[in-house]
Design a protein around this motif. Structure first.
Motif, PDB file in Angstrom:
ATOM      1  N   CYS A  14      28.169  22.191  25.232  1.00 51.06           N
ATOM      2  CA  CYS A  14      27.809  20.783  24.970  1.00 51.06           C
ATOM      3  C   CYS A  14      28.972  20.024  24.345  1.00 51.06           C
ATOM      4  O   CYS A  14      29.193  18.845  24.658  1.00 51.06           O
ATOM      5  CB  CYS A  14      26.561  20.693  24.102  1.00 51.06           C
ATOM      6  SG  CYS A  14      25.070  21.204  24.972  1.00 51.06           S
ATOM      7  N   VAL A  69      31.429  19.267  27.159  1.00 47.81           N
ATOM      8  CA  VAL A  69      30.976  18.140  27.979  1.00 47.81           C
ATOM      9  C   VAL A  69      31.275  16.822  27.266  1.00 47.81           C
ATOM     10  O   VAL A  69      31.784  15.872  27.868  1.00 47.81           O
ATOM     11  CB  VAL A  69      29.471  18.263  28.314  1.00 47.81           C
ATOM     12  CG1 VAL A  69      28.948  16.995  28.959  1.00 47.81           C
ATOM     13  CG2 VAL A  69      29.226  19.469  29.204  1.00 47.81           C
ATOM     14  N   LYS A  70      30.999  16.762  25.992  1.00 52.09           N
ATOM     15  CA  LYS A  70      31.266  15.548  25.209  1.00 52.09           C
ATOM     16  C   LYS A  70      32.758  15.236  25.203  1.00 52.09           C
ATOM     17  O   LYS A  70      33.169  14.088  25.413  1.00 52.09           O
ATOM     18  CB  LYS A  70      30.755  15.729  23.780  1.00 52.09           C
ATOM     19  CG  LYS A  70      30.991  14.528  22.902  1.00 52.09           C
ATOM     20  CD  LYS A  70      30.496  14.775  21.485  1.00 52.09           C
ATOM     21  CE  LYS A  70      30.884  13.597  20.598  1.00 52.09           C
ATOM     22  NZ  LYS A  70      30.702  13.873  19.201  1.00 52.09           N
ATOM     23  N   LEU A  90      35.041  16.245  27.392  1.00 56.03           N
ATOM     24  CA  LEU A  90      35.442  15.873  28.743  1.00 56.03           C
ATOM     25  C   LEU A  90      35.145  14.390  28.984  1.00 56.03           C
ATOM     26  O   LEU A  90      35.975  13.652  29.500  1.00 56.03           O
ATOM     27  CB  LEU A  90      34.716  16.742  29.771  1.00 56.03           C
ATOM     28  CG  LEU A  90      35.103  16.505  31.215  1.00 56.03           C
ATOM     29  CD1 LEU A  90      35.092  17.809  31.986  1.00 56.03           C
ATOM     30  CD2 LEU A  90      34.180  15.506  31.880  1.00 56.03           C
ATOM     31  N   ARG A  91      33.981  13.959  28.582  1.00 52.62           N
ATOM     32  CA  ARG A  91      33.592  12.554  28.763  1.00 52.62           C
ATOM     33  C   ARG A  91      34.522  11.636  27.974  1.00 52.62           C
ATOM     34  O   ARG A  91      34.947  10.591  28.469  1.00 52.62           O
ATOM     35  CB  ARG A  91      32.148  12.349  28.325  1.00 52.62           C
ATOM     36  CG  ARG A  91      31.624  10.975  28.622  1.00 52.62           C
ATOM     37  CD  ARG A  91      30.111  10.905  28.363  1.00 52.62           C
ATOM     38  NE  ARG A  91      29.561   9.679  28.851  1.00 52.62           N
ATOM     39  CZ  ARG A  91      29.590   8.516  28.186  1.00 52.62           C
ATOM     40  NH1 ARG A  91      30.149   8.454  27.001  1.00 52.62           N
ATOM     41  NH2 ARG A  91      29.058   7.429  28.707  1.00 52.62           N
ATOM     42  N   GLU A  92      34.857  12.001  26.753  1.00 49.63           N
ATOM     43  CA  GLU A  92      35.762  11.188  25.934  1.00 49.63           C
ATOM     44  C   GLU A  92      37.143  11.084  26.576  1.00 49.63           C
ATOM     45  O   GLU A  92      37.755  10.010  26.587  1.00 49.63           O
ATOM     46  CB  GLU A  92      35.874  11.766  24.527  1.00 49.63           C
ATOM     47  CG  GLU A  92      34.623  11.600  23.704  1.00 49.63           C
ATOM     48  CD  GLU A  92      34.678  12.324  22.365  1.00 49.63           C
ATOM     49  OE1 GLU A  92      35.625  13.108  22.141  1.00 49.63           O
ATOM     50  OE2 GLU A  92      33.770  12.100  21.559  1.00 49.63           O
ATOM     51  N   ALA A 112      37.752  11.339  29.770  1.00 44.79           N
ATOM     52  CA  ALA A 112      37.582  10.506  30.960  1.00 44.79           C
ATOM     53  C   ALA A 112      37.612   9.028  30.603  1.00 44.79           C
ATOM     54  O   ALA A 112      38.293   8.229  31.261  1.00 44.79           O
ATOM     55  CB  ALA A 112      36.282  10.869  31.664  1.00 44.79           C
ATOM     56  N   VAL A 113      36.908   8.641  29.556  1.00 41.32           N
ATOM     57  CA  VAL A 113      36.882   7.235  29.131  1.00 41.32           C
ATOM     58  C   VAL A 113      38.263   6.810  28.635  1.00 41.32           C
ATOM     59  O   VAL A 113      38.768   5.737  28.983  1.00 41.32           O
ATOM     60  CB  VAL A 113      35.801   7.011  28.051  1.00 41.32           C
ATOM     61  CG1 VAL A 113      35.928   5.636  27.414  1.00 41.32           C
ATOM     62  CG2 VAL A 113      34.414   7.208  28.646  1.00 41.32           C
TER      63      VAL A 113
END
Length: 115
Positions: free
Chosen positions: A50, A53-54, A56-58, A60-61
Motif C-alpha cells: 500500500c 502504491v501511494k 508510485l502515485r506521488e 506519477a503526479v
C-alpha cells in the motif's frame, strides 16, 4: 547551475540522444541513479504494498507536472522502480537527468516521511 533547477525542454524530438560521455558526466550529478539497459533507473523500498502504491502515485503526479513521464512499476510487492528514457529520441536526454535530480531532491525534502 544545479541540474534540478534547470528547465525541462518542452520539445526534444529533433535532438539526438545523449552520447556516452554526456551520460557519464551527468550520471555523476545523480548518484542515487544508475544506467540500466540504456535507461536512468532507481529503486525505492517501501514498507509494504500500500505504501508502494501511494509512492508510485506521488511520483506519477510529480512527473506529470513537468509532462516528462518515467516508466514506473512495483516489483516484489514493495519496491518502486523508476526509469527515465526519452522515447521521442530513442535514448536519454538531459530532461531525464533533470527529472531524476528533481525527484531525488523532492525525496530528500521528504526525509522522515515513510516510504
Amino acid at each position: 547551475m544545479d541540474l534540478s533547477s534547470e528547465a525541462i525542454s518542452p520539445d526534444v524530438a529533433d535532438t539526438a540522444p545523449l552520447t556516452r560521455r554526456e551520460i557519464a558526466d551527468l550520471a555523476s550529478e545523480v548518484p542515487d541513479w544508475s544506467i540500466e539497459g540504456g535507461r536512468l533507473c532507481a529503486r525505492f523500498a517501501c514498507k509494504e504494498f500500500c505504501d508502494a502504491v501511494k509512492f508510485l502515485r506521488e511520483v506519477a503526479v510529480f512527473s506529470a507536472r513537468e509532462n516528462h513521464l518515467p516508466d514506473i512499476g512495483i516489483h516484489e510487492g514493495r519496491f518502486v522502480y523508476v526509469a527515465w528514457y526519452t522515447y521521442a529520441i530513442g535514448g536519454l536526454s538531459r530532461n531525464d537527468f533533470i527529472m531524476a535530480a528533481r525527484l531525488s531532491g523532492w525525496l530528500r525534502s521528504r526525509q522522515g516521511a515513510d516510504l
